[in-house]
Design an enzyme around this catalytic site. Sequence first.
Site, mmCIF file in Angstrom:
data_model
loop_
_atom_site.group_PDB
_atom_site.id
_atom_site.type_symbol
_atom_site.label_atom_id
_atom_site.label_comp_id
_atom_site.label_asym_id
_atom_site.label_seq_id
_atom_site.Cartn_x
_atom_site.Cartn_y
_atom_site.Cartn_z
ATOM 1 N N GLY A 197 0.754 -1.281 -0.083
ATOM 2 C CA GLY A 197 0.100 0.010 0.049
ATOM 3 C C GLY A 197 0.907 1.247 -0.043
ATOM 4 N N ASP A 232 1.221 -9.169 1.624
ATOM 5 C CA ASP A 232 -0.083 -8.552 1.369
ATOM 6 C C ASP A 232 -0.834 -9.412 0.844
ATOM 7 O OD1 ASP A 232 -0.225 -5.230 0.854
ATOM 8 O OD2 ASP A 232 -1.466 -6.560 -0.286
ATOM 9 N N TYR A 262 -14.656 3.234 9.170
ATOM 10 C CA TYR A 262 -13.209 3.136 9.292
ATOM 11 C C TYR A 262 -12.629 3.801 10.786
ATOM 12 C CZ TYR A 262 -8.269 5.045 8.114
ATOM 13 O OH TYR A 262 -7.192 5.130 8.154
ATOM 14 N N LYS A 290 -10.579 2.096 14.014
ATOM 15 C CA LYS A 290 -9.401 2.731 14.467
ATOM 16 C C LYS A 290 -9.593 2.984 15.951
ATOM 17 C CE LYS A 290 -6.945 2.391 10.874
ATOM 18 N NZ LYS A 290 -5.819 1.539 10.809
HETATM 19 P P1 NAD Z 1 -3.262 1.195 1.423
HETATM 20 O O1 NAD Z 1 -4.826 0.919 1.170
HETATM 21 O O2 NAD Z 1 -2.635 2.088 0.360
HETATM 22 O O3 NAD Z 1 -2.685 0.050 1.788
HETATM 23 C C1 NAD Z 1 -3.330 -1.123 2.532
HETATM 24 C C2 NAD Z 1 -2.703 -2.592 2.148
HETATM 25 O O4 NAD Z 1 -3.285 -3.440 2.814
HETATM 26 C C3 NAD Z 1 -2.949 -2.755 0.576
HETATM 27 O O5 NAD Z 1 -1.609 -3.028 -0.046
HETATM 28 C C4 NAD Z 1 -3.565 -3.948 0.643
HETATM 29 O O6 NAD Z 1 -3.795 -4.691 -0.555
HETATM 30 C C5 NAD Z 1 -3.612 -4.740 2.049
HETATM 31 N N1 NAD Z 1 -4.787 -5.237 2.212
HETATM 32 C C6 NAD Z 1 -6.173 -4.951 2.284
HETATM 33 N N2 NAD Z 1 -6.722 -6.014 2.796
HETATM 34 C C7 NAD Z 1 -5.930 -6.860 3.091
HETATM 35 C C8 NAD Z 1 -5.938 -8.192 4.049
HETATM 36 N N3 NAD Z 1 -7.210 -8.696 4.143
HETATM 37 N N4 NAD Z 1 -4.892 -8.911 4.309
HETATM 38 C C9 NAD Z 1 -3.515 -8.633 3.748
HETATM 39 N N5 NAD Z 1 -3.522 -7.233 3.138
HETATM 40 C C10 NAD Z 1 -4.471 -6.533 2.779
HETATM 41 O O7 NAD Z 1 -3.129 2.037 2.927
HETATM 42 P P2 NAD Z 1 -2.029 2.876 3.543
HETATM 43 O O8 NAD Z 1 -2.282 4.373 3.092
HETATM 44 O O9 NAD Z 1 -0.771 2.215 2.990
HETATM 45 O O10 NAD Z 1 -2.404 2.807 4.727
HETATM 46 C C11 NAD Z 1 -1.445 1.833 5.829
HETATM 47 C C12 NAD Z 1 -2.387 1.747 7.372
HETATM 48 O O11 NAD Z 1 -2.165 3.265 7.821
HETATM 49 C C13 NAD Z 1 -3.758 1.683 7.239
HETATM 50 O O12 NAD Z 1 -4.238 1.126 8.682
HETATM 51 C C14 NAD Z 1 -4.508 3.025 7.480
HETATM 52 O O13 NAD Z 1 -5.448 2.848 8.077
HETATM 53 C C15 NAD Z 1 -3.420 3.727 8.091
HETATM 54 N N6 NAD Z 1 -3.410 5.293 7.770
HETATM 55 C C16 NAD Z 1 -2.951 5.711 6.510
HETATM 56 C C17 NAD Z 1 -3.016 6.888 6.439
HETATM 57 C C18 NAD Z 1 -2.794 7.707 4.830
HETATM 58 O O14 NAD Z 1 -2.884 8.851 4.737
HETATM 59 N N7 NAD Z 1 -2.476 6.745 4.093
HETATM 60 C C19 NAD Z 1 -3.580 7.848 7.381
HETATM 61 C C20 NAD Z 1 -3.924 7.404 8.494
HETATM 62 C C21 NAD Z 1 -3.710 6.154 8.830
HETATM 63 C C1 AKB Z 2 -8.030 8.426 4.775
HETATM 64 O O1 AKB Z 2 -8.371 9.255 4.160
HETATM 65 O O2 AKB Z 2 -8.939 7.440 4.878
HETATM 66 C C2 AKB Z 2 -6.890 8.228 5.380
HETATM 67 C C3 AKB Z 2 -6.801 8.485 6.841
HETATM 68 C C4 AKB Z 2 -6.444 10.116 7.133
HETATM 69 O O3 AKB Z 2 -6.834 7.822 7.710
HETATM 70 N N1 AKB Z 2 -5.896 8.876 4.652
#
Ligand code: NAD
Ligand code: AKB
Length: 327
Positions: free
Chosen positions: A13, A36, A142, A146
Amino acid sequence: MPVDKILVIGSEGQIGTVLSHALRQIHGIAHVVTSDINPPRNSVIGYFEKLNILDGAKLHEIVKKHKITQIYHLAALLSAKGEQNPRQTWDVNMNGLFNVLEVARQEKIDKVFFPSSIAVFGGLSSKINTPQHGILQPQTMYGITKEVGEHLAEYYFNKFGLDVRSIRYPGLISYQSLPGGGTTDYAVDIFHKAVKNEDFSCFLKKDTYLPMMYMPDAIRATIELMQAPVENLSMHYGYNIHAMRFSPEQLLAEIHKYLPEFQVSYQPDYRQDIAASWVESMDDSAARTDWGWQERFDLAAMCKDMISNLQKIKHNGASEYDEKMFL
Ligand code: NAD
Ligand code: AKB
Protein backbone atom coordinates in the site's frame (compact mmCIF):
# COMPACT_ATOMS: atom_id res chain seq x y z
CA MET A 1 22.84 -9.20 20.52
CA PRO A 2 19.47 -10.58 19.29
CA VAL A 3 18.60 -9.44 15.75
CA ASP A 4 15.19 -7.91 14.89
CA LYS A 5 13.20 -9.83 12.26
CA ILE A 6 10.40 -7.71 10.92
CA LEU A 7 7.07 -8.56 9.28
CA VAL A 8 5.24 -5.79 7.37
CA ILE A 9 1.58 -6.67 6.73
CA GLY A 10 -0.08 -4.62 3.96
CA SER A 11 3.33 -3.89 2.45
CA GLU A 12 2.00 -3.06 -1.04
CA GLY A 13 0.00 0.00 0.00
CA GLN A 14 0.83 3.70 0.14
CA ILE A 15 2.72 3.51 3.45
CA GLY A 16 3.92 -0.09 3.21
CA THR A 17 5.83 0.53 -0.03
CA VAL A 18 7.89 3.30 1.53
CA LEU A 19 8.12 1.92 5.07
CA SER A 20 9.33 -1.52 3.89
CA HIS A 21 12.10 0.16 1.93
CA ALA A 22 13.12 2.27 4.97
CA LEU A 23 13.09 -0.80 7.25
CA ARG A 24 15.27 -2.75 4.79
CA GLN A 25 17.76 0.09 4.84
CA ILE A 26 17.92 0.03 8.65
CA HIS A 27 17.74 -3.72 9.34
CA GLY A 28 19.01 -5.25 6.08
CA ILE A 29 17.05 -6.97 3.30
CA ALA A 30 17.27 -10.40 4.95
CA HIS A 31 15.59 -9.10 8.11
CA VAL A 32 12.41 -7.67 6.60
CA VAL A 33 9.57 -9.91 5.37
CA THR A 34 6.82 -8.14 3.43
CA SER A 35 3.28 -9.49 3.00
CA ASP A 36 0.01 -8.46 1.40
CA ILE A 37 -3.21 -9.93 0.03
CA ASN A 38 -2.09 -8.60 -3.37
CA PRO A 39 1.07 -9.67 -5.18
CA PRO A 40 4.09 -7.34 -4.95
CA ARG A 41 4.05 -4.33 -7.29
CA ASN A 42 7.83 -4.34 -7.69
CA SER A 43 10.15 -7.14 -8.49
CA VAL A 44 10.50 -8.59 -4.99
CA ILE A 45 13.46 -7.42 -2.97
CA GLY A 46 13.85 -9.85 -0.09
CA TYR A 47 11.10 -12.13 1.25
CA PHE A 48 7.44 -11.70 0.30
CA GLU A 49 4.55 -13.79 1.67
CA LYS A 50 1.06 -13.60 0.18
CA LEU A 51 -1.30 -13.27 3.15
CA ASN A 52 -4.95 -12.46 3.77
CA ILE A 53 -4.80 -11.07 7.29
CA LEU A 54 -8.10 -12.82 8.06
CA ASP A 55 -6.23 -16.15 7.80
CA GLY A 56 -4.85 -16.32 11.34
CA ALA A 57 -3.33 -19.79 10.85
CA LYS A 58 -1.29 -18.65 7.83
CA LEU A 59 -0.15 -15.55 9.74
CA HIS A 60 0.99 -17.78 12.61
CA GLU A 61 2.87 -20.03 10.17
CA ILE A 62 4.68 -17.02 8.62
CA VAL A 63 5.64 -15.61 12.03
CA LYS A 64 7.11 -18.96 13.11
CA LYS A 65 8.77 -19.72 9.76
CA HIS A 66 10.68 -16.39 9.70
CA LYS A 67 11.18 -16.14 13.49
CA ILE A 68 9.53 -12.70 13.47
CA THR A 69 10.24 -10.37 16.42
CA GLN A 70 8.42 -7.18 15.29
CA ILE A 71 5.20 -6.64 13.29
CA TYR A 72 4.09 -3.51 11.42
CA HIS A 73 0.40 -4.16 10.75
CA LEU A 74 -0.72 -1.79 7.98
CA ALA A 75 -3.43 -3.84 6.20
CA ALA A 76 -6.81 -2.10 6.37
CA LEU A 77 -9.64 -0.64 4.32
CA LEU A 78 -9.54 3.16 4.47
CA SER A 79 -12.29 5.72 5.02
CA ALA A 80 -13.85 6.17 1.56
CA LYS A 81 -13.69 2.49 0.59
CA GLY A 82 -14.89 1.70 4.10
CA GLU A 83 -18.16 3.61 3.68
CA GLN A 84 -18.86 1.62 0.52
CA ASN A 85 -18.46 -1.67 2.36
CA PRO A 86 -18.80 -1.19 6.13
CA ARG A 87 -19.14 -4.88 6.96
CA GLN A 88 -15.94 -5.87 5.13
CA THR A 89 -14.19 -2.89 6.72
CA TRP A 90 -15.17 -4.05 10.20
CA ASP A 91 -14.05 -7.57 9.33
CA VAL A 92 -10.65 -6.74 7.81
CA ASN A 93 -9.76 -3.90 10.20
CA MET A 94 -10.94 -5.52 13.45
CA ASN A 95 -10.43 -9.25 12.91
CA GLY A 96 -7.16 -8.56 11.09
CA LEU A 97 -5.85 -6.60 14.07
CA PHE A 98 -7.16 -9.23 16.48
CA ASN A 99 -5.26 -11.96 14.56
CA VAL A 100 -2.07 -9.89 14.72
CA LEU A 101 -2.37 -9.19 18.46
CA GLU A 102 -3.15 -12.84 19.22
CA VAL A 103 -0.20 -14.23 17.30
CA ALA A 104 2.03 -11.55 18.81
CA ARG A 105 0.92 -12.55 22.31
CA GLN A 106 1.34 -16.27 21.65
CA GLU A 107 4.74 -15.95 19.97
CA LYS A 108 6.00 -13.30 22.42
CA ILE A 109 6.66 -10.73 19.69
CA ASP A 110 8.77 -7.82 21.01
CA LYS A 111 6.83 -4.94 19.41
CA VAL A 112 3.78 -4.35 17.23
CA PHE A 113 3.00 -1.17 15.26
CA PHE A 114 -0.67 -0.40 14.57
CA PRO A 115 -1.45 2.78 12.59
CA SER A 116 -4.43 4.76 13.80
CA SER A 117 -5.83 7.86 12.10
CA ILE A 118 -7.37 11.29 12.49
CA ALA A 119 -10.55 9.35 11.64
CA VAL A 120 -10.91 8.48 15.36
CA PHE A 121 -12.11 12.07 15.79
CA GLY A 122 -15.51 13.43 14.76
CA GLY A 123 -18.80 14.60 16.19
CA LEU A 124 -18.03 16.70 19.28
CA SER A 125 -14.21 16.49 18.95
CA SER A 126 -12.75 20.00 18.95
CA LYS A 127 -11.48 20.85 15.45
CA ILE A 128 -8.35 22.89 16.10
CA ASN A 129 -5.40 21.72 18.19
CA THR A 130 -7.50 18.70 19.14
CA PRO A 131 -6.28 17.31 22.47
CA GLN A 132 -4.65 13.90 22.77
CA HIS A 133 -7.26 12.77 25.29
CA GLY A 134 -10.27 14.63 23.87
CA ILE A 135 -13.60 13.30 22.65
CA LEU A 136 -13.45 10.47 20.11
CA GLN A 137 -16.70 10.26 18.18
CA PRO A 138 -15.86 8.76 14.76
CA GLN A 139 -18.54 9.11 12.09
CA THR A 140 -17.24 6.43 9.69
CA MET A 141 -16.87 2.66 9.97
CA TYR A 142 -13.15 3.16 9.31
CA GLY A 143 -12.87 5.61 12.21
CA ILE A 144 -14.82 3.26 14.49
CA THR A 145 -12.41 0.41 13.70
CA LYS A 146 -9.44 2.70 14.45
CA GLU A 147 -10.90 3.81 17.77
CA VAL A 148 -11.72 0.24 18.85
CA GLY A 149 -8.30 -0.84 17.51
CA GLU A 150 -6.61 1.68 19.82
CA HIS A 151 -8.56 0.29 22.80
CA LEU A 152 -7.60 -3.26 21.80
CA ALA A 153 -3.93 -2.28 21.52
CA GLU A 154 -4.00 -0.73 25.01
CA TYR A 155 -5.84 -3.80 26.36
CA TYR A 156 -3.12 -6.15 25.06
CA PHE A 157 -0.44 -3.94 26.61
CA ASN A 158 -2.17 -3.74 30.01
CA LYS A 159 -3.36 -7.34 30.13
CA PHE A 160 -0.51 -9.25 28.46
CA GLY A 161 2.41 -6.78 28.44
CA LEU A 162 2.44 -6.81 24.61
CA ASP A 163 4.34 -3.70 23.49
CA VAL A 164 1.91 -2.24 20.92
CA ARG A 165 2.67 1.27 19.64
CA SER A 166 0.45 3.52 17.56
CA ILE A 167 0.23 6.87 15.77
CA ARG A 168 -2.85 8.79 14.62
CA TYR A 169 -1.58 9.66 11.15
CA PRO A 170 -3.06 12.66 9.35
CA GLY A 171 -3.57 12.38 5.56
CA LEU A 172 -0.26 11.25 4.04
CA ILE A 173 1.24 12.66 0.85
CA SER A 174 3.79 10.66 -1.13
CA TYR A 175 5.33 10.57 -4.59
CA GLN A 176 6.61 6.97 -4.30
CA SER A 177 3.20 5.34 -3.98
CA LEU A 178 -0.46 6.10 -4.64
CA PRO A 179 -3.05 6.07 -1.86
CA GLY A 180 -5.86 3.50 -1.78
CA GLY A 181 -9.42 4.52 -0.94
CA GLY A 182 -9.01 7.37 1.54
CA THR A 183 -10.61 10.81 1.89
CA THR A 184 -7.28 12.64 1.94
CA ASP A 185 -6.23 11.02 -1.38
CA TYR A 186 -7.09 14.20 -3.30
CA ALA A 187 -3.92 15.77 -1.92
CA VAL A 188 -1.81 13.11 -3.69
CA ASP A 189 -3.86 12.76 -6.88
CA ILE A 190 -3.73 16.53 -7.49
CA PHE A 191 0.08 16.43 -7.84
CA HIS A 192 0.00 13.59 -10.37
CA LYS A 193 -2.49 15.51 -12.54
CA ALA A 194 -0.55 18.78 -12.18
CA VAL A 195 2.74 17.22 -13.27
CA LYS A 196 1.06 15.45 -16.22
CA ASN A 197 -0.50 18.80 -17.32
CA GLU A 198 -4.01 17.39 -16.87
CA ASP A 199 -7.01 19.11 -15.23
CA PHE A 200 -8.07 17.87 -11.80
CA SER A 201 -11.56 17.44 -10.40
CA CYS A 202 -11.43 17.69 -6.61
CA PHE A 203 -13.99 15.69 -4.59
CA LEU A 204 -13.75 18.07 -1.61
CA LYS A 205 -14.89 21.70 -1.36
CA LYS A 206 -12.08 24.19 -1.84
CA ASP A 207 -12.20 25.45 1.77
CA THR A 208 -12.09 22.03 3.50
CA TYR A 209 -9.19 22.07 5.97
CA LEU A 210 -7.52 18.80 6.96
CA PRO A 211 -4.32 17.85 8.77
CA MET A 212 -1.70 16.41 6.41
CA MET A 213 1.88 15.11 6.53
CA TYR A 214 4.59 14.37 4.00
CA MET A 215 5.54 10.69 3.82
CA PRO A 216 9.20 11.12 4.89
CA ASP A 217 8.00 12.69 8.16
CA ALA A 218 5.45 9.90 8.67
CA ILE A 219 8.03 7.16 8.08
CA ARG A 220 10.53 8.84 10.40
CA ALA A 221 7.84 9.25 13.08
CA THR A 222 6.96 5.55 12.84
CA ILE A 223 10.55 4.41 13.14
CA GLU A 224 11.36 6.88 15.95
CA LEU A 225 8.31 5.72 17.92
CA MET A 226 9.27 2.06 17.41
CA GLN A 227 12.87 2.75 18.52
CA ALA A 228 11.91 4.75 21.63
CA PRO A 229 12.63 3.11 25.00
CA VAL A 230 9.37 1.64 26.30
CA GLU A 231 9.76 3.45 29.64
CA ASN A 232 9.51 6.81 27.78
CA LEU A 233 6.06 6.00 26.38
CA SER A 234 3.12 7.31 28.39
CA MET A 235 0.56 5.48 26.25
CA HIS A 236 0.08 2.43 24.04
CA TYR A 237 -2.71 3.80 21.89
CA GLY A 238 -2.58 6.39 19.09
CA TYR A 239 -0.24 9.34 19.57
CA ASN A 240 -1.46 12.56 17.92
CA ILE A 241 1.16 13.90 15.49
CA HIS A 242 0.78 17.10 13.50
CA ALA A 243 2.74 18.64 10.60
CA MET A 244 0.55 20.92 8.44
CA ARG A 245 -3.09 21.97 7.90
CA PHE A 246 -4.38 23.16 4.54
CA SER A 247 -7.41 23.28 2.24
CA PRO A 248 -7.54 22.29 -1.47
CA GLU A 249 -7.43 25.96 -2.52
CA GLN A 250 -4.31 26.61 -0.39
CA LEU A 251 -2.65 23.52 -1.85
CA LEU A 252 -3.51 24.70 -5.36
CA ALA A 253 -2.04 28.16 -4.66
CA GLU A 254 1.24 26.49 -3.64
CA ILE A 255 1.26 24.21 -6.72
CA HIS A 256 0.59 27.27 -8.93
CA LYS A 257 3.99 28.66 -7.87
CA TYR A 258 5.56 25.86 -9.97
CA LEU A 259 2.79 25.03 -12.47
CA PRO A 260 0.74 28.23 -12.98
CA GLU A 261 -1.40 26.82 -15.83
CA PHE A 262 -2.80 23.94 -13.75
CA GLN A 263 -6.66 23.91 -13.59
CA VAL A 264 -8.81 22.50 -10.78
CA SER A 265 -12.60 22.22 -10.54
CA TYR A 266 -14.55 21.24 -7.42
CA GLN A 267 -17.18 18.47 -7.44
CA PRO A 268 -17.70 17.47 -3.80
CA ASP A 269 -19.10 13.94 -3.28
CA TYR A 270 -19.78 11.70 -0.25
CA ARG A 271 -16.14 12.16 0.86
CA GLN A 272 -16.91 15.80 1.68
CA ASP A 273 -19.05 14.64 4.64
CA ILE A 274 -16.25 12.38 5.87
CA ALA A 275 -13.70 15.22 5.65
CA ALA A 276 -16.10 17.65 7.36
CA SER A 277 -16.38 15.25 10.31
CA TRP A 278 -12.61 15.19 10.90
CA VAL A 279 -10.40 17.60 12.81
CA GLU A 280 -8.08 20.21 11.27
CA SER A 281 -5.05 20.10 13.56
CA MET A 282 -3.93 18.12 16.60
CA ASP A 283 -2.11 18.86 19.83
CA ASP A 284 0.86 16.52 19.57
CA SER A 285 2.75 17.60 22.69
CA ALA A 286 2.69 14.04 24.14
CA ALA A 287 4.54 12.70 21.06
CA ARG A 288 7.03 15.61 21.27
CA THR A 289 7.68 14.98 24.98
CA ASP A 290 7.69 11.17 24.99
CA TRP A 291 9.74 10.36 21.88
CA GLY A 292 10.88 13.66 20.42
CA TRP A 293 8.46 13.98 17.48
CA GLN A 294 9.28 16.98 15.28
CA GLU A 295 8.03 17.52 11.72
CA ARG A 296 10.45 18.66 8.99
CA PHE A 297 8.09 19.46 6.09
CA ASP A 298 5.54 22.26 5.96
CA LEU A 299 3.22 22.91 2.98
CA ALA A 300 5.82 24.85 0.97
CA ALA A 301 8.66 22.34 1.51
CA MET A 302 6.38 19.37 0.80
CA CYS A 303 5.08 20.87 -2.50
CA LYS A 304 8.59 21.69 -3.70
CA ASP A 305 9.81 18.14 -2.98
CA MET A 306 6.69 16.41 -4.40
CA ILE A 307 6.79 18.32 -7.68
CA SER A 308 10.52 17.90 -8.10
CA ASN A 309 10.34 14.13 -7.50
CA LEU A 310 7.29 13.58 -9.72
CA GLN A 311 8.95 15.59 -12.50
CA LYS A 312 12.04 13.37 -12.20
CA ILE A 313 9.83 10.25 -12.40
CA LYS A 314 8.04 11.68 -15.46
CA HIS A 315 11.32 12.61 -17.09
CA ASN A 316 12.86 9.17 -16.48
CA GLY A 317 9.69 7.41 -17.68
CA ALA A 318 9.81 5.31 -14.49
CA SER A 319 6.84 3.91 -12.61
CA GLU A 320 5.99 5.51 -9.26
CA TYR A 321 6.18 2.03 -7.83
CA ASP A 322 9.62 1.13 -9.09
CA GLU A 323 11.40 0.69 -5.81
CA LYS A 324 14.79 0.42 -7.48
CA MET A 325 14.59 4.18 -8.06
CA PHE A 326 14.79 4.77 -4.33
CA LEU A 327 17.64 2.39 -3.48
P1 NAD B 1 -3.40 1.28 1.43
O1 NAD B 1 -4.85 1.04 1.15
O2 NAD B 1 -2.59 2.01 0.44
O3 NAD B 1 -2.69 -0.11 1.72
C1 NAD B 1 -3.28 -1.12 2.49
C2 NAD B 1 -2.69 -2.45 2.04
O4 NAD B 1 -3.35 -3.48 2.77
C3 NAD B 1 -2.92 -2.73 0.54
O5 NAD B 1 -1.70 -3.07 -0.09
C4 NAD B 1 -3.89 -3.88 0.53
O6 NAD B 1 -3.68 -4.78 -0.55
C5 NAD B 1 -3.60 -4.55 1.88
N1 NAD B 1 -4.74 -5.32 2.36
C6 NAD B 1 -6.05 -4.98 2.31
N2 NAD B 1 -6.78 -5.98 2.81
C7 NAD B 1 -5.93 -6.95 3.21
C8 NAD B 1 -6.09 -8.23 3.80
N3 NAD B 1 -7.31 -8.73 4.04
N4 NAD B 1 -4.99 -8.96 4.07
C9 NAD B 1 -3.75 -8.47 3.78
N5 NAD B 1 -3.54 -7.29 3.20
C10 NAD B 1 -4.62 -6.53 2.92
O7 NAD B 1 -3.32 1.98 2.86
P2 NAD B 1 -2.11 2.87 3.44
O8 NAD B 1 -2.41 4.26 3.09
O9 NAD B 1 -0.82 2.28 3.10
O10 NAD B 1 -2.42 2.72 4.99
C11 NAD B 1 -1.77 1.75 5.79
C12 NAD B 1 -2.32 1.86 7.21
O11 NAD B 1 -2.13 3.19 7.69
C13 NAD B 1 -3.81 1.59 7.30
O12 NAD B 1 -4.07 0.91 8.50
C14 NAD B 1 -4.42 2.97 7.34
O13 NAD B 1 -5.63 2.96 8.05
C15 NAD B 1 -3.36 3.74 8.09
N6 NAD B 1 -3.42 5.19 7.79
C16 NAD B 1 -3.10 5.65 6.55
C17 NAD B 1 -3.18 7.01 6.28
C18 NAD B 1 -2.82 7.57 4.93
O14 NAD B 1 -3.03 8.78 4.70
N7 NAD B 1 -2.27 6.78 4.02
C19 NAD B 1 -3.60 7.89 7.29
C20 NAD B 1 -3.98 7.38 8.52
C21 NAD B 1 -3.86 6.01 8.77
C1 AKB C 1 -8.14 8.32 4.79
O1 AKB C 1 -8.37 9.38 4.19
O2 AKB C 1 -8.98 7.44 4.99
C2 AKB C 1 -6.77 8.14 5.40
C3 AKB C 1 -6.75 8.57 6.81
C4 AKB C 1 -6.58 9.98 7.15
O3 AKB C 1 -6.89 7.76 7.70
N1 AKB C 1 -5.83 8.85 4.60
